[in-house]
Design an enzyme around this catalytic site. Structure first.
Site, PDB file in Angstrom:
ATOM      1  N   ARG A 291     -13.257  37.503 -10.998  1.00 62.97           N
ATOM      2  CA  ARG A 291     -14.471  38.311 -10.828  1.00 62.97           C
ATOM      3  C   ARG A 291     -15.047  38.004  -9.464  1.00 62.97           C
ATOM      4  O   ARG A 291     -15.092  36.843  -9.047  1.00 62.97           O
ATOM      5  CB  ARG A 291     -15.496  37.986 -11.912  1.00 62.97           C
ATOM      6  CG  ARG A 291     -16.839  38.638 -11.631  1.00 62.97           C
ATOM      7  CD  ARG A 291     -17.786  38.538 -12.774  1.00 62.97           C
ATOM      8  NE  ARG A 291     -17.395  39.420 -13.868  1.00 62.97           N
ATOM      9  CZ  ARG A 291     -18.133  39.645 -14.946  1.00 62.97           C
ATOM     10  NH1 ARG A 291     -19.313  39.065 -15.058  1.00 62.97           N
ATOM     11  NH2 ARG A 291     -17.711  40.442 -15.905  1.00 62.97           N
TER      12      ARG A 291
ATOM     13  N   LYS B 247     -16.877  26.662   1.371  1.00 59.90           N
ATOM     14  CA  LYS B 247     -16.548  26.077   2.688  1.00 59.90           C
ATOM     15  C   LYS B 247     -15.941  27.125   3.597  1.00 59.90           C
ATOM     16  O   LYS B 247     -15.491  26.811   4.700  1.00 59.90           O
ATOM     17  CB  LYS B 247     -15.542  24.936   2.502  1.00 59.90           C
ATOM     18  CG  LYS B 247     -16.008  23.833   1.603  1.00 59.90           C
ATOM     19  CD  LYS B 247     -14.869  22.826   1.412  1.00 59.90           C
ATOM     20  CE  LYS B 247     -14.978  22.102   0.092  1.00 59.90           C
ATOM     21  NZ  LYS B 247     -13.708  21.487  -0.291  1.00 59.90           N
TER      22      LYS B 247
ATOM     23  N   ARG C 132     -19.319  36.613 -21.330  1.00 63.48           N
ATOM     24  CA  ARG C 132     -18.276  37.231 -22.155  1.00 63.48           C
ATOM     25  C   ARG C 132     -16.913  37.266 -21.500  1.00 63.48           C
ATOM     26  O   ARG C 132     -15.905  36.879 -22.111  1.00 63.48           O
ATOM     27  CB  ARG C 132     -18.628  38.698 -22.491  1.00 63.48           C
ATOM     28  CG  ARG C 132     -19.402  38.890 -23.740  1.00 63.48           C
ATOM     29  CD  ARG C 132     -20.347  40.019 -23.544  1.00 63.48           C
ATOM     30  NE  ARG C 132     -21.230  39.664 -22.462  1.00 63.48           N
ATOM     31  CZ  ARG C 132     -22.329  38.912 -22.630  1.00 63.48           C
ATOM     32  NH1 ARG C 132     -22.665  38.502 -23.810  1.00 63.48           N
ATOM     33  NH2 ARG C 132     -23.097  38.565 -21.603  1.00 63.48           N
ATOM     34  N   THR C 133     -16.848  37.759 -20.285  1.00 65.46           N
ATOM     35  CA  THR C 133     -15.530  38.016 -19.705  1.00 65.46           C
ATOM     36  C   THR C 133     -14.785  36.704 -19.496  1.00 65.46           C
ATOM     37  O   THR C 133     -13.638  36.558 -19.905  1.00 65.46           O
ATOM     38  CB  THR C 133     -15.678  38.788 -18.380  1.00 65.46           C
ATOM     39  OG1 THR C 133     -16.537  39.898 -18.608  1.00 65.46           O
ATOM     40  CG2 THR C 133     -14.338  39.273 -17.880  1.00 65.46           C
TER      41      THR C 133
ATOM     42  N   HIS D 173     -14.503  47.496 -13.930  1.00 60.49           N
ATOM     43  CA  HIS D 173     -14.452  46.357 -14.856  1.00 60.49           C
ATOM     44  C   HIS D 173     -13.422  46.738 -15.930  1.00 60.49           C
ATOM     45  O   HIS D 173     -13.769  47.025 -17.080  1.00 60.49           O
ATOM     46  CB  HIS D 173     -15.840  46.120 -15.452  1.00 60.49           C
ATOM     47  CG  HIS D 173     -15.998  44.829 -16.193  1.00 60.49           C
ATOM     48  ND1 HIS D 173     -14.921  44.018 -16.566  1.00 60.49           N
ATOM     49  CD2 HIS D 173     -17.119  44.191 -16.651  1.00 60.49           C
ATOM     50  CE1 HIS D 173     -15.391  42.957 -17.199  1.00 60.49           C
ATOM     51  NE2 HIS D 173     -16.707  43.038 -17.268  1.00 60.49           N
TER      52      HIS D 173
HETATM   53  N1   CP Z   1     -19.657  42.481 -20.355  1.00 62.55           N
HETATM   54  C1   CP Z   1     -19.572  41.523 -19.398  1.00 62.55           C
HETATM   55  O1   CP Z   1     -18.896  41.694 -18.376  1.00 62.55           O
HETATM   56  O2   CP Z   1     -20.317  40.423 -19.654  1.00 62.55           O
HETATM   57  P1   CP Z   1     -20.341  39.112 -18.739  1.00 62.55           P
HETATM   58  O3   CP Z   1     -20.991  39.516 -17.426  1.00 62.55           O
HETATM   59  O4   CP Z   1     -21.134  38.111 -19.515  1.00 62.55           O
HETATM   60  O5   CP Z   1     -18.919  38.712 -18.503  1.00 62.55           O
END
Ligand code: CP
Length: 303
Positions: free
Chosen positions: A101, A80, A51-52, A129
């Site tokens: 991320r 590396k 999703r993100t 998040h």
């Molecule tokens: N909600 C969310 O962060 O989903 P993903 O881990 O798929 O990005």
């Protein structure tokens, strides 16, 4: 230059503006179809995501911009030994904005300190998040009409679930919200969060059984048990199916309660719940695109 590391980086007034913009984008997508012409988003994902990452990519593409990036640390020069600091200095030469991320808490913050372009924390370890929180807030505001005056139950892995930590931090700035934390003893919400609620005089309750509190809830925020944060498989296996929301349990809920989930789900919501009008988690994923479009425009000062 502005980054997004935590939902608290925006005031509630700024969030209102952001959500108004997201609403306008939803209603008038054509108006924004070229807003980011010539701009490039880098998605630097050192941890898996559906999703993100893809909603960021969809957001930038719908704004007329382009996307570069990597979806796996192993396919980047991190494998590396390149540091996050060096990586972001290079990314700053290639892109106008970066969503990152990382499994290590604070890594996007380290990147922001070295970056020549805005950095968005797209999830750092078990910490925060913020763009999921923006998604959650926009979903609640759009579907409930306001961000306050409700009882929210947060259920599942409240210890490792970074979406829960981020959401609580964001919600404490709104009025008349009562929190019910529903988790097994081992996965209770961290003390620093309950200490923060106590210090602000905000009411909360901690319970183990979901059924006992279901009728009280205006919102139920389900979460997955975070397999990747467990130190041993045995504990995960013991706890992973502790909560399974099914039609029988949902029958105890109010008619207008909403079920939210940041997704991905594993077993914690039975698929039979998906067709219930209270199941809002797929709509929530759609709101994630609008709010990320609004965020990109805001951080690039194109709004
Ligand atoms: N909600 C969310 O962060 O989903 P993903 O881990 O798929 O990005």
């Amino acid at each position: 230059m502005r980054h997004l590391m935590s939902p608290l980086d925006f005031t509630t007034e700024e969030l209102d503006k952001l959500f108004d913009l997201a609403g306008d984008i939803e209603r008038n997508p054509q108006k924004y179809a070229h807003a980011c012409d010539g701009k490039i988003l880098a998605t630097c994902f050192y941890e898996p995501s559906t999703r993100t990452r893809l909603s960021f990519e969809s957001a930038m593409t719908r704004l007329g911009g382009q996307v570069i990036g990597f979806s796996d640390a192993a396919s980047s020069s991190a494998s590396k030994g390149e540091s996050v600091s060096d990586t972001i200095r290079v990314i700053s030469c290639y892109a106008d904005i970066c969503a990152m991320r990382h499994p290590k808490e604070g890594a996007p913050m380290v990147a922001a300190e070295r970056s020549g372009v805005p950095v968005i924390n797209a999830g750092d370890g078990g910490h925060q998040h913020p763009t999921q929180t923006l998604t959650d807030l926009l979903t609640i505001r759009s579907m409930k009409g306001s961000l306050g005056g409700f009882t929210i139950g947060l259920c599942g892995d409240l210890k490792f679930g970074r979406t829960v930590h981020s959401l609580i931090h964001a919600l404490v700035r709104y009025d008349n919200i009562r929190y019910i934390f529903i988790s097994p003893e081992e996965l209770r919400v961290p003390d620093y969060i309950t200490d923060m609620l106590r210090s602000k005089g905000i009411p909360f309750q901690e319970v183990i059984r979901l059924e006992d509190v279901m009728p009280e809830l205006d919102l139920l925020y389900m979460t997955r048990v975070q397999k990747e944060r467990f130190f041993n498989e045995e504990d995960y296996v013991r706890l992973k199916d502790f909560y399974i929301l099914d039609a029988a349990k949902l029958s105890k809920a109010r008619e207008d309660m909403l079920v939210l989930h940041p997704l991905p789900r594993v077993n914690e919501i039975s698929v039979e719940v998906d067709d219930d009008p209270r199941a809002a988690y797929f709509k929530q994923a759609r709101y994630g695109v609008y709010v990320r479009m609004a965020l990109i425009l805001t951080l690039l000062e194109l709004e």
